[in-house]
Design a protein around this motif. Structure first.
Motif, PDB file in Angstrom:
ATOM      1  N   ALA A  10       2.322  22.895   3.603  1.00  0.00           N
ATOM      2  CA  ALA A  10       3.589  22.419   3.040  1.00  0.00           C
ATOM      3  C   ALA A  10       3.345  21.505   1.841  1.00  0.00           C
ATOM      4  CB  ALA A  10       4.390  21.676   4.112  1.00  0.00           C
ATOM      5  N   LEU A  11       2.311  20.681   1.933  1.00  0.00           N
ATOM      6  CA  LEU A  11       1.976  19.814   0.806  1.00  0.00           C
ATOM      7  C   LEU A  11       1.562  20.640  -0.409  1.00  0.00           C
ATOM      8  CD1 LEU A  11      -0.032  17.014   2.661  1.00  0.00           C
ATOM      9  CD2 LEU A  11       2.117  16.688   1.419  1.00  0.00           C
ATOM     10  N   GLU A  12       0.692  21.622  -0.187  1.00  0.00           N
ATOM     11  CA  GLU A  12       0.233  22.452  -1.299  1.00  0.00           C
ATOM     12  C   GLU A  12       1.398  23.203  -1.931  1.00  0.00           C
ATOM     13  OE1 GLU A  12      -3.389  25.571  -2.221  1.00  0.00           O
ATOM     14  OE2 GLU A  12      -2.366  25.721  -0.293  1.00  0.00           O
ATOM     15  N   GLN A  13       2.285  23.743  -1.083  1.00  0.00           N
ATOM     16  CA  GLN A  13       3.427  24.499  -1.598  1.00  0.00           C
ATOM     17  C   GLN A  13       4.368  23.596  -2.398  1.00  0.00           C
ATOM     18  OE1 GLN A  13       3.427  27.849  -0.854  1.00  0.00           O
ATOM     19  NE2 GLN A  13       4.988  28.057  -2.441  1.00  0.00           N
ATOM     20  N   TYR A  14       4.577  22.399  -1.896  1.00  0.00           N
ATOM     21  CA  TYR A  14       5.471  21.471  -2.594  1.00  0.00           C
ATOM     22  C   TYR A  14       4.929  21.144  -3.981  1.00  0.00           C
ATOM     23  CZ  TYR A  14       7.640  17.110  -4.055  1.00  0.00           C
ATOM     24  OH  TYR A  14       8.282  16.141  -4.795  1.00  0.00           O
ATOM     25  N   ILE A  45       0.849  -1.184   0.000  1.00  0.00           N
ATOM     26  CA  ILE A  45       0.000   0.000   0.000  1.00  0.00           C
ATOM     27  C   ILE A  45       0.888   1.238   0.000  1.00  0.00           C
ATOM     28  CG2 ILE A  45      -2.054  -1.048   1.031  1.00  0.00           C
ATOM     29  CD1 ILE A  45      -1.130  -0.029   3.755  1.00  0.00           C
ATOM     30  N   ASP A  46       0.575   2.162  -0.901  1.00  0.00           N
ATOM     31  CA  ASP A  46       1.306   3.428  -1.001  1.00  0.00           C
ATOM     32  C   ASP A  46       0.514   4.489  -0.246  1.00  0.00           C
ATOM     33  OD1 ASP A  46       3.529   2.827  -2.984  1.00  0.00           O
ATOM     34  OD2 ASP A  46       1.774   2.151  -4.102  1.00  0.00           O
ATOM     35  N   LEU A  47       1.149   5.096   0.751  1.00  0.00           N
ATOM     36  CA  LEU A  47       0.452   6.066   1.596  1.00  0.00           C
ATOM     37  C   LEU A  47       1.191   7.394   1.619  1.00  0.00           C
ATOM     38  CD1 LEU A  47      -0.341   3.837   4.738  1.00  0.00           C
ATOM     39  CD2 LEU A  47      -1.769   4.203   2.711  1.00  0.00           C
ATOM     40  N   ILE A  48       0.437   8.457   1.865  1.00  0.00           N
ATOM     41  CA  ILE A  48       0.992   9.777   2.157  1.00  0.00           C
ATOM     42  C   ILE A  48       0.282  10.293   3.392  1.00  0.00           C
ATOM     43  CG2 ILE A  48       1.148  12.182   1.371  1.00  0.00           C
ATOM     44  CD1 ILE A  48       1.455  11.195  -1.462  1.00  0.00           C
ATOM     45  N   PHE A  49       1.055  10.820   4.358  1.00  0.00           N
ATOM     46  CA  PHE A  49       0.493  11.350   5.599  1.00  0.00           C
ATOM     47  C   PHE A  49       0.500  12.879   5.568  1.00  0.00           C
ATOM     48  CE2 PHE A  49       2.439   7.463   7.988  1.00  0.00           C
ATOM     49  CZ  PHE A  49       1.413   6.653   7.520  1.00  0.00           C
ATOM     50  N   GLY A  50      -0.565  13.471   6.077  1.00  0.00           N
ATOM     51  CA  GLY A  50      -0.614  14.921   6.207  1.00  0.00           C
ATOM     52  C   GLY A  50      -1.401  15.308   7.450  1.00  0.00           C
ATOM     53  N   MET A  76      -7.603  21.034  -2.337  1.00  0.00           N
ATOM     54  CA  MET A  76      -6.461  21.940  -2.471  1.00  0.00           C
ATOM     55  C   MET A  76      -5.511  21.460  -3.569  1.00  0.00           C
ATOM     56  SD  MET A  76      -5.588  22.534   1.568  1.00  0.00           S
ATOM     57  CE  MET A  76      -3.973  23.217   1.266  1.00  0.00           C
ATOM     58  N   LEU A  77      -5.342  20.148  -3.677  1.00  0.00           N
ATOM     59  CA  LEU A  77      -4.366  19.590  -4.615  1.00  0.00           C
ATOM     60  C   LEU A  77      -4.945  19.361  -6.007  1.00  0.00           C
ATOM     61  CD1 LEU A  77      -2.581  16.973  -2.316  1.00  0.00           C
ATOM     62  CD2 LEU A  77      -1.966  19.356  -2.742  1.00  0.00           C
ATOM     63  N   ARG A  78      -6.275  19.500  -6.163  1.00  0.00           N
ATOM     64  CA  ARG A  78      -6.905  19.231  -7.452  1.00  0.00           C
ATOM     65  C   ARG A  78      -6.299  20.055  -8.599  1.00  0.00           C
ATOM     66  NH1 ARG A  78     -11.771  16.868  -8.474  1.00  0.00           N
ATOM     67  NH2 ARG A  78     -12.345  17.083  -6.285  1.00  0.00           N
ATOM     68  N   PRO A  79      -6.035  21.379  -8.408  1.00  0.00           N
ATOM     69  CA  PRO A  79      -5.461  22.151  -9.524  1.00  0.00           C
ATOM     70  C   PRO A  79      -4.094  21.640  -9.971  1.00  0.00           C
ATOM     71  CG  PRO A  79      -6.356  23.623  -7.846  1.00  0.00           C
ATOM     72  CD  PRO A  79      -6.353  22.248  -7.256  1.00  0.00           C
ATOM     73  N   PHE A  80      -3.349  21.007  -9.062  1.00  0.00           N
ATOM     74  CA  PHE A  80      -2.064  20.436  -9.446  1.00  0.00           C
ATOM     75  C   PHE A  80      -2.269  19.239 -10.383  1.00  0.00           C
ATOM     76  CE2 PHE A  80       0.868  16.874  -8.332  1.00  0.00           C
ATOM     77  CZ  PHE A  80       1.984  17.345  -9.016  1.00  0.00           C
ATOM     78  N   VAL A  81      -3.291  18.441 -10.096  1.00  0.00           N
ATOM     79  CA  VAL A  81      -3.519  17.229 -10.879  1.00  0.00           C
ATOM     80  C   VAL A  81      -4.216  17.553 -12.193  1.00  0.00           C
ATOM     81  CG1 VAL A  81      -4.540  14.919 -10.852  1.00  0.00           C
ATOM     82  CG2 VAL A  81      -3.740  15.948  -8.717  1.00  0.00           C
TER      83      VAL A  81
END
Length: 985
Positions: A261-265, A194-199, A297-302
C-alpha cells in the motif's frame, strides 16, 4: 565553526544562579546524604553547575524536582565524557527489563529521557560537546526509546491479540518504524518532535487467539500504544512529541500501511513535498531488515533515474508557502523558517539531492553536513560557498539549541525578553545581545543569498518584478497565434536567413506526435521553454543552424519534460547547448541520443576542463564502488554514462580551444584505459565467482596474470571521437590446470570466458549505447585464432608465423591495463620481435606492397588514391587517411623505420606513438631535423583536420586543393626512404 566560547555571565543573569542554588539546596535539605555528596563536588563541576543552571531553567528545575537523579548523574561522570556507541541504549534496556506494566514503561521512559536531556544540555551549554555529538546523542536517545518501547509492547500485544502472520510468506510480521526529518538524518535538536511513519510487510491475520485480527488492525492498535508511550504528557513529562502527519493521506489516512500500500501510494499519489521528506527517512525501530527492503522499494520515488530539475519548482513552491505562513504569523524572527534560516540551507542541499541523486549515488545520504561536503567534493558547489553554508548552518543550529535548551521548549523564535536574550547571547559566546544579533543577521543574509542563487526563479528580477519572462515576445509565434507572414517577418527581423524553413521546423515540432501526446504539465514546460530557446537562438550568428540542430533534441525530450526544466532553470546550460550544437552536429546528435548528457552543461568549469588520467580513473572507481557488486545492469550504465560524459567534455574543450589536438587524443585514450581497467576488474570478479581462480604453471593462483594490449589508435595514443578499440588479450596462466572454484574449468576455458566477458561488457547495447566497438582481428592468426593467447603462444606466433604487416601493427602496440609483471614480459617480447635484424630491401618491398593494396582498396577511386595525374586538381578530393601523401603513408614510414633500424637503435621501440618515434629517428640521426619536423607537423595537421571532420559528422575527405604542399612533401620523403608508390606516380 568551532564551539561557541564560554563567556562570563552578565550581571543580569547572576540572580538566576542564586535562585538555582537556593532551589537545589531546598531540594537537598530533605536528603542529608545527597547534600553531603554535592558539597564534595569539585570546583570545576560547581562552576559548570552555576553556568548551566543560570542558562537553562529546565536543568535547574530537574535538579530541584529529582535531586537523586541529578546527583547520581553528576557522580556517574557522564556529564564530563561522551557516551560510547550503544551505551545509551544499554542503559535504557536494563531499566525497561524491570517494567511490569505500561504505566511503569511510561514512567521509565520519561525519567530516562529527562536524565539524558539534562546530560545533553549540560554538555552543550558547558561547551563540552560539539554540535555533532549533541545531535547524535539526541537521535540515539529517540532511537532507543522508540525501538525498545516497541519491542517491550510487541510481545504483550501479541499475547492479547495474537501474532500477525503474512498471508503470502506465512512468517510472523513486525512493524517497521521510519524516522523522518531530523531524526532520520541523526540531526535531532534539543526539543524536537519526532516525525514517524509506520508500515508492515504484508497483509494477513493474527494467529494464536480465538478472535483473530487483520494485520493492519493489529498494527494500528500497536502503533497507538507506542504513540501513547512516547507522546502522552504525564506528571513525569513526555518522552517525545510524536507527529504522524507525514504518513500517506496525512491525518485522515490509516495509522499503518502495508508495504504494498505504501509503494502504491507513493507511486500513484506521492507529492513533491513527500519526496523531499523521504530523503531523510531511516528505520529507527521495529524490523530493520524489512525496513531496508521498504526503503529500497521507495527509492525510485525519491530519486529519479534522470536529472530532475522539476524538483526546484516544487521546492520553490514549498518555500513560497512557508514564506506566506511566516508573514501571516509574524515569524520573521524564526531562525528555522524565516529568511536565511535553517530550512533554506536544507532546501539547497535537498534540491541537489532530488535533481542529481538518481544518477549520483553519493548524494543519496541523509546528514546535511555530509551532503554539503559531497556537493563540494563532486563539484556541484564551490568550496567557498560550501564553507559559508556549513558555518552558517552550525551557527544557526547552535542558536536553535540555545533557544530550546533554556526551557526544553520546541521553539525557533528569537526571544523578546531581555533576560532570555542575555541567556542566548551568553550561550553563543557573545558579551551581549546586540553583538550576537549582528552576527546572526550576517549569517542569515549570507544563507539567503546562497538560497537565491540555487532556488530563485531565473525569470525573477528583484529590480523590476513586473519584467516579462525571458522570450515572452516569441510566445505568440510558438503558440501559432501569428499568421505565416507575420511569423516569417518576426524571424527574418531577428536574423534568420530562411524564416520559412524555421517556421516549418517549429510547426512540425508543435504539431508532432511527441508534443501532441504530452501531459498538461509537460506542455506547460515546453511552452515556457521554446520562447526562451528562441530568445537565445537569435543571439547566435547562425540561428538557422542552431534551430536545425537543437529542435531534434527538444522533440526527443518532450515526453521527459524534466530536461526542459533543466534548460529553463539554467540559462547558462542552454547557452552552452546552443554553442556546442552550432559548432558540431556530432555533439548535437550525441546529446539528442543521450539527453542525460545535458547534466554536463550545468558546470562550465567542469565542462571545459576534463580531468587528467589519475583523476579519471579515481572518479570512475568512486562511481562504481557505490553500486552493489551484483547489480551488473547499473554497473554497465555507469560505465556508459561516464564515457559519454567525458567524451562530451573533451569534444567541448576541443571546440572551445582549451585542448589542442594531442591533448584531445591523450584524454580520449586515458578515458578508454580507465574504462578498460574497471571492465577487466568486473569481468575478473564475475568469472572468478563462477569458476574460482586459475593457476600458474608453478601451482600458485593467478591474480590476475592477464593483460589487455591496445593496437592502432589506442595503442599509439591517437584515439579519436568514435574510434574502435583494437585489442589483444594475453594471459600467463596454466591452460591445463583447473580453477579452484565450485564449478572448475581449465585455465584455457577460464581465460576465454574472461575475454568473452570483457567484450560483452564493452559492446552490449544498453539504453546508453555501447561502450566501444571492439576489433580483435590483430590477435595471433586473426579471426581464426584463439580469443586469448598465452604469452608464450603469442611470442612463438610473432617470431615464426606473423606477417610483416603484423609486426608493423606491433610497433604501435602497448599494454593498456592488467598485471604489471606480465606487462613487463610483454614489453620484452615486443622488443625482441621488433628489434631483430631484417633484410632491409625485402622489408621495403613488403611495406610498399601492403601500402599499395591499402590504397587500391581504401583510397579515393576517382584519383587512384591520390596518385592520378589530376589528383591535385581543385575539382578532386583528398582522403586524409588513405590517399597518397596522407596519414597512413606517414604511419608506414614510421613503422618501416622502426622495423628496419631498431636492432641498431632500440630506443626507437620505447614509444608507440608516431610523433615520439619521429623524434627518436631525428635524435639518432636516421632522419634530418627538417624532414622529421615536417612529418610531425603534417601528421598533426592531418589529424586535426580529421578530428574536425568527425565533429562535423563528415568523412575524412577534404577538397583536393587542400594540403597540396603537405601531400607532395610526404610523397617525396616516402620515395627518399626507398619505398615505392607502385603505381608509377
Amino acid at each position: 565553526m568551532s564551539l561557541p566560547l564560554l563567556v562570563e555571565l552578565p550581571p543580569s543573569l547572576v540572580s538566576l544562579v542564586e535562585r538555582a542554588e537556593q532551589s537545589l539546596q531546598t531540594a537537598l535539605s530533605e536528603h542529608e546524604a545527597l547534600a553531603e555528596r554535592v558539597a564534595a563536588w569539585s570546583q570545576e563541576r560547581r562552576d559548570a553547575w552555576r553556568q548551566v543552571s543560570a542558562l537553562s531553567d529546565f536543568v535547574a528545575e530537574q535538579a530541584q524536582r529529582d535531586p537523586q537523579m541529578f546527583v547520581a548523574l553528576a557522580e556517574s561522570g557522564e556529564l564530563e565524557r561522551s557516551l560510547a556507541s550503544g551505551e545509551l541504549r544499554q542503559q535504557l534496556e536494563a531499566q525497561l527489563a524491570e517494567c511490569a506494566d505500561e504505566d511503569a514503561l511510561g514512567r521509565c521512559l520519561r525519567r530516562f529521557r529527562n536524565r539524558q536531556q539534562v546530560r545533553i544540555i549540560w554538555r552543550d551549554f558547558s561547551r563540552q560537546a560539539a554540535l555533532g555529538e549533541t545531535c547524535r546523542d539526541l537521535s540515539d536517545l529517540a532511537d532507543a526509546c522508540i525501538d525498545l518501547a516497541y519491542h517491550w509492547l510487541y510481545p504483550r500485544h501479541c499475547t492479547q491479540f495474537g501474532t500477525p502472520v503474512g498471508r503470502r510468506s506465512g512468517q510472523p510480521q513486525h512493524m517497521v518504524i521510519l524516522g523522518m526529518g531530523k531524526l532520520g538524518a541523526h540531526e535531532l535538536n534539543l526539543s524536537s518532535d519526532i516525525d514517524l511513519i509506520f508500515g508492515y510487510p504484508e497483509g494477513g491475520e493474527t494467529e494464536g487467539v480465538k478472535r483473530s485480527l487483520d494485520n493492519q488492525e493489529f498494527f494500528i492498535r500497536l502503533g497507538q500504544r507506542l504513540i501513547k508511550a512516547l507522546d502522552a504528557i504525564t506528571v513525569d513529562g513526555f518522552v517525545f512529541r510524536t507527529d504522524m502527519r507525514l504518513r500517506p493521506y496525512g491525518s485522515s489516512g490509516a495509522l499503518v500501511f502495508s508495504f504494498n500500500a505504501l509503494e502504491q501510494y507513493y507511486q500513484d499519489q506521492g507529492r513533491d513535498w513527500e519526496r523531499y521528506a523521504m530523503i531523510k527517512a531511516r528505520v529507527v525501530g521495529g524490523d530493520q531488515a524489512a525496513g531496508a527492503e521498504l526503503l529500497e522499494m521507495l527509492r525510485p520515488f525519491v530519486y529519479r533515474r534522470y536529472l530532475d530539475f522539476s524538483a526546484i519548482e516544487a521546492l520553490r513552491a514549498m518555500k513560497l508557502l512557508i514564506q506566506q505562513e511566516v508573514r501571516r504569523k509574524g515569524m520573521s524572527e524564526n531562525i528555522k523558517l524565516g529568511a536565511g534560516g535553517i530550512r533554506e540551507i536544507e532546501f539547497i542541499a535537498q534540491a541537489f539531492q532530488l535533481i542529481h541523486g538518481g544518477r549520483d549515488l553519493s548524494l543519496q545520504q541523509r546528514p546535511l553536513l555530509k551532503v554539503l561536503a559531497t556537493l563540494e567534493g563532486q563539484g556541484y558547489l564551490p568550496p567557498a560557498v560550501v564553507t559559508e553554508m556549513k558555518e552558517g548552518y552550525e551557527f544557526l543550529r547552535y542558536t536553535e539549541h540555545a533557544l530550546q535548551g533554556i526551557g526544553d521548549r520546541q521553539t525557533q523564535m528569537l526571544p523578546a525578553e531581555p533576560q532570555d536574550q542575555a541567556r542566548v547571547a551568553a550561550i553563543m559566546g557573545f558579551a551581549d545581545w546586540a553583538s550576537f544579533h549582528e552576527r546572526l543577521m550576517y549569517w542569515r543574509g549570507r544563507i539567503e543569498w546562497h538560497f537565491q542563487q540555487v532556488i530563485a526563479d531565473p525569470d525573477e528580477d528583484e529590480s523590476d518584478a513586473s519584467e516579462a519572462s525571458v522570450g515572452a515576445e516569441w510566445l505568440p509565434l510558438w503558440q501559432g497565434a501569428l499568421d505565416d507572414e507575420a511569423a516569417a517577418l518576426q524571424l527574418q527581423e531577428a536574423g534568420f536567413a530562411e524564416p520559412g524553413t524555421a517556421c516549418r521546423r517549429l510547426d512540425d515540432l508543435r504539431n508532432g506526435p511527441q508534443v501532441r501526446a504530452m501531459q498538461r504539465l509537460g506542455r506547460e514546460r515546453l511552452d515556457a521553454f521554446v520562447p526562451r530557446l528562441l530568445a537565445q537562438t537569435v543571439e547566435h550568428e547562425k540561428p538557422d543552424l542552431v534551430l536545425e540542430r537543437v529542435l531534434p533534441l527538444v522533440e526527443k525530450v518532450a515526453r521527459r519534460s524534466a530536461y526542459l526544466v533543466l534548460l529553463s532553470e539554467n540559462p547558462g546550460a542552454l547557452e552552452r547547448l546552443i554553442t556546442l550544437c552550432a559548432a558540431s552536429p556530432w555533439i548535437a546528435e550525441q546529446i539528442a541520443r543521450y539527453p542525460l548528457l545535458l547534466d554536463e552543461l550545468l558546470n562550465e568549469g567542469r565542462l571545459y576542463s576534463p580531468p587528467l588520467a589519475p583523476e579519471l580513473a579515481a572518479e570512475l572507481r568512486e562511481r562504481l564502488v557505490r553500486i552493489p557488486e551484483e547489480d551488473l545492469e547499473q554497473q554497465m550504465e555507469a560505465l556508459r554514462h561516464f564515457k559519454l560524459a567525458h567524451s562530451l567534455r573533451v569534444a567541448a574543450s576541443e571546440i572551445a580551444g582549451t585542448l589542442p589536438l594531442m591533448k584531445v587524443s591523450d584524454y580520449l585514450t586515458w578515458l578508454a584505459e580507465a574504462i578498460l581497467d574497471q571492465v577487466l576488474a568486473l569481468a575478473w570478479q564475475h568469472t572468478v565467482q563462477r569458476h574460482g581462480r586459475p593457476q600458474r604453471a608453478d601451482g600458485s593462483l593467478c591474480d590476475p596474470d592477464f593483460i589487455i594490449v591496445g593496437y592502432g589508435k589506442v595503442g599509439g595514443l591517437e584515439f579519436g571521437h568514435g574510434s574502435d578499440l583494437d585489442l589483444v588479450f594475453i594471459h600467463d596462466g596454466d591452460p591445463q590446470a583447473e580453477t579452484d572454484g565450485a564449478k572448475p574449468i581449465d585455465g584455457a576455458q577460464f581465460f576465454t570466458r574472461l575475454g568473452q566477458r570483457i567484450i560483452h561488457l564493452l559492446t552490449t547495447q544498453t539504453t546508453s549505447g555501447a561502450l566501444y566497438e571492439v576489433d580483435m582481428r590483430l590477435r595471433p592468426s586473426g579471426a581464426a585464432g584463439l580469443l586469448v593467447s598465452s604469452l608464450g603462444a603469442f611470442q612463438r606466433y610473432q617470431e615464426n608465423e606473423a606477417w610483416t604487416w603484423e609486426h608493423q601493427a606491433l610497433v604501435r602496440a602497448r599494454v593498456l591495463v592488467g598485471c604489471s609483471r606480465l606487462a613487463g614480459e610483454f614489453a620484452r617480447v615486443r622488443a625482441e620481435v621488433l628489434g631483430r635484424q631484417r633484410d632491409t630491401e625485402a622489408l621495403r618491398v613488403e611495406v610498399s606492397e601492403m601500402r599499395a593494396k591499402m590504397r587500391d582498396n581504401l583510397g579515393n577511386k576517382n584519383t587512384a588514391a591520390g596518385t592520378a595525374p589530376n589528383a591535385f586538381e581543385a575539382t578532386s578530393s583528398f582522403d586524409l587517411k588513405q590517399d597518397a601523401g596522407g596519414i597512413v603513408d606517414i604511419e608506414f614510414m614510421v613503422q618501416y623505420a622502426a622495423l628496419a633500424w631498431s636492432w641498431q637503435h632500440p630506443q626507437l621501440l620505447e614509444f608507440t606513438d608516431n610523433i615520439r618515434i619521429l623524434e627518436g629517428l631525428e635524435r639518432v640521426g636516421l632522419m634530418g631535423a627538417e624532414d622529421a619536423a615536417l612529418l610531425r607537423e603534417v601528421y598533426k595537421i592531418y589529424r586535426s583536420a580529421a578530428h574536425r571532420q568527425a565533429l562535423q559528422k563528415q568523412p575524412g575527405v577534404v577538397p583536393g586543393d587542400q594540403f597540396q604542399d603537405e601531400r607532395r612533401a610526404v610523397m617525396r620523403l616516402w620515395r627518399e626512404l626507398g619505398l615505392e608508390l607502385n603505381n608509377g606516380a
